[in-house]
Scaffold this motif. Structure first.
Motif, PDB file in Angstrom:
ATOM      1  N   VAL A  90       4.392   7.284  -3.682  1.00 49.34           N
ATOM      2  CA  VAL A  90       4.763   6.563  -4.901  1.00 49.34           C
ATOM      3  C   VAL A  90       5.667   5.396  -4.520  1.00 49.34           C
ATOM      4  O   VAL A  90       6.605   5.550  -3.735  1.00 49.34           O
ATOM      5  N   CYS A  91       5.364   4.238  -5.044  1.00 50.41           N
ATOM      6  CA  CYS A  91       6.124   3.036  -4.707  1.00 50.41           C
ATOM      7  C   CYS A  91       7.486   3.084  -5.390  1.00 50.41           C
ATOM      8  O   CYS A  91       7.603   3.452  -6.567  1.00 50.41           O
ATOM      9  N   SER A  92       8.513   2.669  -4.635  1.00 50.71           N
ATOM     10  CA  SER A  92       9.872   2.694  -5.171  1.00 50.71           C
ATOM     11  C   SER A  92      10.080   1.638  -6.250  1.00 50.71           C
ATOM     12  O   SER A  92      11.097   1.646  -6.932  1.00 50.71           O
ATOM     13  N   HIS A  93       9.164   0.715  -6.382  1.00 45.28           N
ATOM     14  CA  HIS A  93       9.307  -0.323  -7.392  1.00 45.28           C
ATOM     15  C   HIS A  93       8.969   0.238  -8.764  1.00 45.28           C
ATOM     16  O   HIS A  93       9.813   0.772  -9.466  1.00 45.28           O
ATOM     17  N   ARG A  94       7.728   0.217  -9.146  1.00 46.00           N
ATOM     18  CA  ARG A  94       7.415   0.672 -10.504  1.00 46.00           C
ATOM     19  C   ARG A  94       6.524   1.902 -10.499  1.00 46.00           C
ATOM     20  O   ARG A  94       5.895   2.248 -11.491  1.00 46.00           O
ATOM     21  N   GLY A  95       6.503   2.569  -9.340  1.00 49.56           N
ATOM     22  CA  GLY A  95       5.892   3.894  -9.337  1.00 49.56           C
ATOM     23  C   GLY A  95       4.390   3.935  -9.184  1.00 49.56           C
ATOM     24  O   GLY A  95       3.762   4.931  -9.555  1.00 49.56           O
ATOM     25  N   TYR A  96       3.817   2.899  -8.622  1.00 48.37           N
ATOM     26  CA  TYR A  96       2.371   2.934  -8.385  1.00 48.37           C
ATOM     27  C   TYR A  96       2.071   3.938  -7.261  1.00 48.37           C
ATOM     28  O   TYR A  96       2.822   4.050  -6.297  1.00 48.37           O
ATOM     29  N   LYS A  97       0.961   4.656  -7.413  1.00 47.22           N
ATOM     30  CA  LYS A  97       0.532   5.553  -6.324  1.00 47.22           C
ATOM     31  C   LYS A  97      -0.095   4.673  -5.244  1.00 47.22           C
ATOM     32  O   LYS A  97      -1.174   4.113  -5.435  1.00 47.22           O
ATOM     33  N   ARG A 110       1.298  -1.197   2.360  1.00 45.08           N
ATOM     34  CA  ARG A 110       1.546  -2.208   1.329  1.00 45.08           C
ATOM     35  C   ARG A 110       1.126  -1.678  -0.045  1.00 45.08           C
ATOM     36  O   ARG A 110       0.014  -1.176  -0.213  1.00 45.08           O
ATOM     37  N   CYS A 111       2.022  -1.784  -0.997  1.00 39.89           N
ATOM     38  CA  CYS A 111       1.661  -1.367  -2.344  1.00 39.89           C
ATOM     39  C   CYS A 111       0.780  -2.447  -2.979  1.00 39.89           C
ATOM     40  O   CYS A 111       1.159  -3.625  -2.995  1.00 39.89           O
ATOM     41  N   PRO A 112      -0.377  -2.077  -3.509  1.00 42.18           N
ATOM     42  CA  PRO A 112      -1.285  -3.093  -4.047  1.00 42.18           C
ATOM     43  C   PRO A 112      -0.756  -3.788  -5.306  1.00 42.18           C
ATOM     44  O   PRO A 112      -1.228  -4.865  -5.645  1.00 42.18           O
ATOM     45  N   TYR A 113       0.225  -3.208  -5.974  1.00 40.63           N
ATOM     46  CA  TYR A 113       0.637  -3.761  -7.269  1.00 40.63           C
ATOM     47  C   TYR A 113       1.394  -5.090  -7.116  1.00 40.63           C
ATOM     48  O   TYR A 113       0.930  -6.139  -7.566  1.00 40.63           O
ATOM     49  N   HIS A 114       2.580  -5.076  -6.431  1.00 39.76           N
ATOM     50  CA  HIS A 114       3.327  -6.324  -6.225  1.00 39.76           C
ATOM     51  C   HIS A 114       3.621  -6.572  -4.749  1.00 39.76           C
ATOM     52  O   HIS A 114       4.525  -7.317  -4.403  1.00 39.76           O
ATOM     53  N   SER A 115       2.864  -5.854  -3.914  1.00 43.23           N
ATOM     54  CA  SER A 115       2.933  -6.073  -2.459  1.00 43.23           C
ATOM     55  C   SER A 115       4.248  -5.713  -1.784  1.00 43.23           C
ATOM     56  O   SER A 115       4.556  -6.234  -0.718  1.00 43.23           O
ATOM     57  N   TRP A 116       5.044  -4.877  -2.374  1.00 46.33           N
ATOM     58  CA  TRP A 116       6.183  -4.372  -1.607  1.00 46.33           C
ATOM     59  C   TRP A 116       5.586  -3.612  -0.421  1.00 46.33           C
ATOM     60  O   TRP A 116       4.589  -2.875  -0.580  1.00 46.33           O
ATOM     61  N   SER A 117       6.224  -3.769   0.746  1.00 42.37           N
ATOM     62  CA  SER A 117       5.624  -3.185   1.952  1.00 42.37           C
ATOM     63  C   SER A 117       6.639  -2.364   2.728  1.00 42.37           C
ATOM     64  O   SER A 117       7.812  -2.741   2.844  1.00 42.37           O
TER      65      SER A 117
HETATM   66  S1  FES Z   1       4.809  -0.884  -8.015  1.00 40.94           S
HETATM   67 FE1  FES Z   1       4.610  -1.137  -5.920  1.00 40.94          FE
HETATM   68  S2  FES Z   1       5.120  -3.207  -5.579  1.00 40.94           S
HETATM   69 FE2  FES Z   1       5.362  -2.966  -7.697  1.00 40.94          FE
END
Ligand code: FES
Ligand SMILES: [Fe+2]
Length: 392
Positions: A90-97, A110-117
């Motif tokens: 789970v991404c620490s940003h907005r919780g995308y799997k 890399r998280c596909p949502y906003h590219s936090w890596s």
């Molecule tokens: S939820 Fe992963 S980068 Fe925004």
């Protein structure tokens, strides 16, 4: 989460712990009730050491795959140091799997949502445009607090164990009673001789039943004559003994006549220090909650369970041999195929039985059942383990 007492009559759990003459098995709710499953997820699948796969399924640096443990999304990954790591997926940003399917990580996750890596250690290393366009960092945001959350894990005999709530005793201590038991056949120094077979090393079965039925059936040899007539032709009830691990963490059975009859004069290589006078011994042990192990002089398997819901369990068989030649060469291919088919046949025979038990649990007349005081001890041992852990 509801309390256990709101889901079932606690007297029904207490009776599980009685002496086997007086005990009943776990009540029907433990196999059919969704609220009960949420208790079990927390008390068993989050609190205990649980198997979620094998290292051989991600053999190379950067290999990663997602796994859902009763809905808890995880990432299993082989890092740059060739070590297995497990993270919450789970991404620490907005919780995308983050990870949706098996993949090869080159440098970052890399998280596909906003590219936090994140790097392979879970550290957050890139946050594009976090401070506005082209500002990739931000005064009021500290990357160091927003890494991936690592899950406590341990690899033993290639099996990846996790303890989600980080509250169980150290794995080495946890496994010691079983590991010590097997030293006499299989000294620790020989355990890294196991090699996963790439061609006939894996199969899976879908069981339309609760995961616990697979364990409780595996523990006992009582059913052999009726369910496994083929196996029973050379390995009879009388040739088996029961195993009840103490402290209560595993149970199973052993045979004294392991001697599979394959169509070949070739024989698999054996573990170098397996005692010659015990070469016909094989042991089949369920390590609670969710893995069934089989050790033989010439191969080892782990048959682990992925519970999906109350009435559906995926069963994964992973087979290992002694050394790479036995596991992967052409020379032993036909033998591997025969051994694979033997186990697939046996496990499929059990499938019909455990699915039938799920159907039986829909009967309101069933009180958990009455055990054979002689033949059902390992199964009773497992029921007590479940009862004690869900009551904690
Ligand atoms: S939820 Fe992963 S980068 Fe925004
Ligand atoms: Fe069986």
């Amino acid at each position: 989460m509801k309390k256990l007492s709101q889901i079932l009559d606690l007297k029904k759990i207490k009776v599980v712990n009685k002496n086997i003459h007086k005990a009943h098995g776990l009540p029907n709710e433990c196999y059919t009730d969704d609220e009960y499953l949420s208790v079990e997820r927390k008390k068993i699948f989050e609190n205990k050491w649980v198997v979620i796969g094998v290292g051989s399924s991600i053999p190379n640096v950067g290999d990663a795959k997602p796994f859902d443990l009763l809905g808890i999304p995880l990432i299993i990954l082989r890092d740059k140091n060739n070590k297995i790591k497990v993270f919450h997926n789970v991404c620490s940003h907005r919780g995308y799997k983050i990870l949706q399917e098996k993949c090869k990580i080159k440098n970052v996750i890399r998280c596909p949502y906003h590219s936090w890596s994140y790097d392979m250690g879970g550290k957050l290393i890139a946050t594009p445009h976090i401070g506005g366009m082209n500002k990739h960092s931000c005064n009021k945001f500290s990357k160091s607090k927003s890494g991936l959350k690592e899950v406590r894990s341990h690899v033993w005999l290639d099996l990846i164990f996790v303890n989600i709530n980080n509250n169980e005793i150290d794995f080495e201590k946890y496994i010691e009673p079983l590991s010590d038991r097997w030293k006499k056949f299989w000294p620790i120094k020989d355990r890294d001789l196991i090699v996963y077979s790439k061609d006939y090393g894996y199969f899976n079965l879908n069981a339309k039943c609760n995961w616990k039925f697979a364990i409780e059936n595996y523990c006992e040899s009582y059913h052999l004559p009726w369910v496994h007539p083929g196996l029973n032709s050379y390995s009879k009830i009388d040739d088996h003994y029961h195993i009840q691990g103490l402290p209560n963490r595993f149970a199973g059975q052993g045979t004294m006549v392991y001697n599979p009859r394959f169509k070949s004069s070739l024989k698999f290589p054996t573990f170098p220090n397996w005692p010659k006078d015990q070469e016909h011994i094989a042991e089949y042990v369920a390590l609670f909650p969710n893995v069934m192990l089989g050790i033989h002089k010439d191969h080892f398997y782990a048959y682990w369970l992925e519970p999906v819901n109350n009435e559906y369990t995926k069963e994964h068989m992973e087979i290992f041999y002694v050394g790479n030649e036995a596991a992967n060469s052409k020379k032993f291919k036909s033998l591997r195929k025969q051994n694979f088919e033997l186990w697939k046949g046996v496990q499929s025979e059990d499938l019909n039985i455990i699915e039938g038990m799920q159907d039986g649990r829909k009967s309101p007349s069933y009180n958990g059942g009455n055990f054979s005081p002689v033949m059902d001890n390992p199964t009773h041992h497992f029921h007590k383990w479940v009862a004690n852990n869900i009551m904690k």
